[in-house]
Motif scaffolding. Structure first.
Motif, short mmCIF file in Angstrom:
data_model
loop_
_atom_site.label_atom_id
_atom_site.label_comp_id
_atom_site.label_asym_id
_atom_site.label_seq_id
_atom_site.Cartn_x
_atom_site.Cartn_y
_atom_site.Cartn_z
N ASP A 169 36.88 5.14 33.17
CA ASP A 169 38.06 4.81 33.97
C ASP A 169 37.83 5.14 35.43
O ASP A 169 38.50 4.60 36.32
CB ASP A 169 39.27 5.59 33.46
N LEU A 170 36.87 6.02 35.69
CA LEU A 170 36.55 6.46 37.05
C LEU A 170 35.12 6.99 37.04
O LEU A 170 34.68 7.55 36.03
CB LEU A 170 37.52 7.57 37.48
N LEU A 171 34.41 6.79 38.14
CA LEU A 171 33.07 7.37 38.27
C LEU A 171 33.04 8.27 39.50
O LEU A 171 33.71 8.01 40.51
CB LEU A 171 31.99 6.28 38.40
N ILE A 172 32.24 9.34 39.39
CA ILE A 172 32.06 10.28 40.50
C ILE A 172 30.57 10.32 40.82
O ILE A 172 29.73 10.42 39.92
CB ILE A 172 32.55 11.69 40.13
N CYS A 173 30.22 10.24 42.11
CA CYS A 173 28.81 10.24 42.48
C CYS A 173 28.69 10.63 43.95
O CYS A 173 29.68 10.92 44.61
CB CYS A 173 28.18 8.85 42.25
N SER A 216 31.51 -3.06 38.06
CA SER A 216 32.19 -2.98 36.76
C SER A 216 33.70 -2.91 36.91
O SER A 216 34.42 -2.78 35.91
CB SER A 216 31.69 -1.75 35.99
N GLY A 217 34.20 -2.95 38.15
CA GLY A 217 35.64 -2.91 38.37
C GLY A 217 36.24 -1.53 38.22
O GLY A 217 37.43 -1.40 37.90
N LYS A 218 35.44 -0.49 38.48
CA LYS A 218 35.92 0.88 38.32
C LYS A 218 35.93 1.61 39.66
O LYS A 218 34.96 1.51 40.43
CB LYS A 218 35.04 1.64 37.32
#
Length: 398
Positions: free
Chosen positions: A298-302, A314-316
């Protein structure tokens, strides 16, 4: 069989090597001989060696420059890597040329390799510049300032002086090489073709028309399948560097958040794994297959590298934690899209919880990421590699 040298000189981590792996495998399938010349070969065996791709150590600048202020533009970055010392610069130029002669190369592909770009001038081989925009700056004079969102007092005068000083050192090498002098530092990045492995909206210098946007080339298929913590809360994937200065503060925020976290943090201390592991927070000891991870998240952190491309495609939405200037520039572009938030270099780690909660609770960020993904629905690694391959073979055929 044409030997094609893929050259990488500046930067860190596996993004450049991963891009080279995809391109090298495609070149080899067409009957060419790709050879990767790398700034850092310490992890090349695990990616390139196991695939039978040849690699060599690049001539790189090892002395640390002292007393320089934070870089205002890419020209000032060059000052940290030998462009203040003509003799040392000339030695690296000769090193690059010796390697290419040994390989009997027929095409040079440059990915963040400015000294190799200088060595290639007048060498008689066609050149292709590739990269995710930062390492392929506009050929303007002077090169644009990094922080377009914040002008530094006296910036114009300083950039003009930097341009003059670095150009003088470059041309000192040009005289010894008996090649035409450069008229500006931007001439360093002239090439037969320029290919941006980036989305125009995320180009750190802004969209431009002096090259071709083929789209990102990232390693999305290598790694293990994701294994998420149990529960029904939102899924958050995080790719983190343990040396990030707010690393432990962030892990503490994650432990308390209403979400499930799957974290890949290469090199993390086992003591930290034991301290922060929780029912909603697990660490993977192995890289994850991002083709599976991103759609499930649902969410990415980087830290605002290639994971940003993967997330947005990916639309996130993405929470970005920049550690250096290129990442800060990418974070600004992502924020302008409305598809993410970031904590600046100088940001207060006490803000991490608020930023995380905003992204989890406000659907506007997800909608913006989905709009972005819709605009780039036809983008994928295979298509982008094929586009780059077509450009390479077009140069070779000429």
């Amino acid at each position: 069989m044409a030997a094609i040298a893929l050259n990488w000189e500046l930067g860190a981590d596996l993004g450049h090597v991963s891009r080279f792996l995809a391109v090298a495998k495609a070149l080899r399938s067409r009957g060419h001989r790709p050879v990767c010349i790398l700034k850092d070969i310490s992890r090349a065996e695990s990616l390139l060696g196991r695939e039978g791709i040849e690699y060599l150590q690049a001539p790189v600048w090892l002395p640390r420059s002292q007393g320089l202020p934070p870089d205002l533009n890419f020209t000032e970055t060059l000052m940290r890597f030998g462009f203040l010392q003509p003799e040392g610069l000339m030695a690296m130029v000769r090193g690059w040329r010796h390697l290419w002669r040994m390989l009997d190369a027929r095409l040079l592909i440059m990915d963040l390799a400015p000294t190799a770009c200088l060595a290639a001038r007048g060498f008689g081989l066609p050149r292709m510049l590739v990269g995710n925009s930062y390492g392929v700056p506009p050929t303007t004079s002077p090169l644009p300032a990094f922080r377009w969102w914040h002008k530094t007092p006296g910036e114009s005068m300083r950039l003009a002086e930097t341009e003059r000083r670095v150009l003088s050192n470059i041309n000192a090498c040009a005289v010894r090489l008996d090649i035409p002098l450069l008229t500006c530092v931007g001439d360093l990045f002239a090439a037969e073709r320029r290919a941006y492995c980036a989305f125009p909206e995320l180009d750190v210098y802004g969209p431009r028309d002096d090259g071709v946007y083929i789209g990102p080339i990232n390693n999305v298929d290598t790694g293990v399948a994701p294994s998420w913590p149990a529960g029904k809360q939102p899924k958050v994937f995080a790719y983190l560097k343990p040396h990030y200065k707010h690393f432990e503060a962030l892990l503490g925020v994650m432990q308390r958040a209403e979400a499930r976290f799957l974290i890949y943090a290469p090199g993390i201390a086992q003591a930290s794994v034991r301290k922060y592991s929780a029912p909603n927070l697990v660490f993977s000891p192995h890289p994850l297959c991002m083709r599976e991870v991103a759609p499930e998240s649902d969410l990415l952190i980087c830290h605002a590298g290639g994971t940003t491309d993967i997330a947005l495609r990916s639309g996130k939405p993405v929470l970005q934690l920049p550690m250096q200037m290129e990442q800060m520039m990418t974070s600004q572009r992502t924020a302008a899209l409305g598809a993410g938030l970031h904590l600046p270099f100088e940001g207060n780690p006490g803000e991490l919880g608020r930023l995380l909660n905003r992204l989890l609770e406000d659907p506007a960020y997800t909608r913006a990421a989905e709009v972005f993904a819709g605009h780039h629905r036809d983008q994928d690694n295979e298509r982008n590699v094929e586009a780059l391959l077509t450009m390479c073979e077009g140069i070779l055929s000429q």
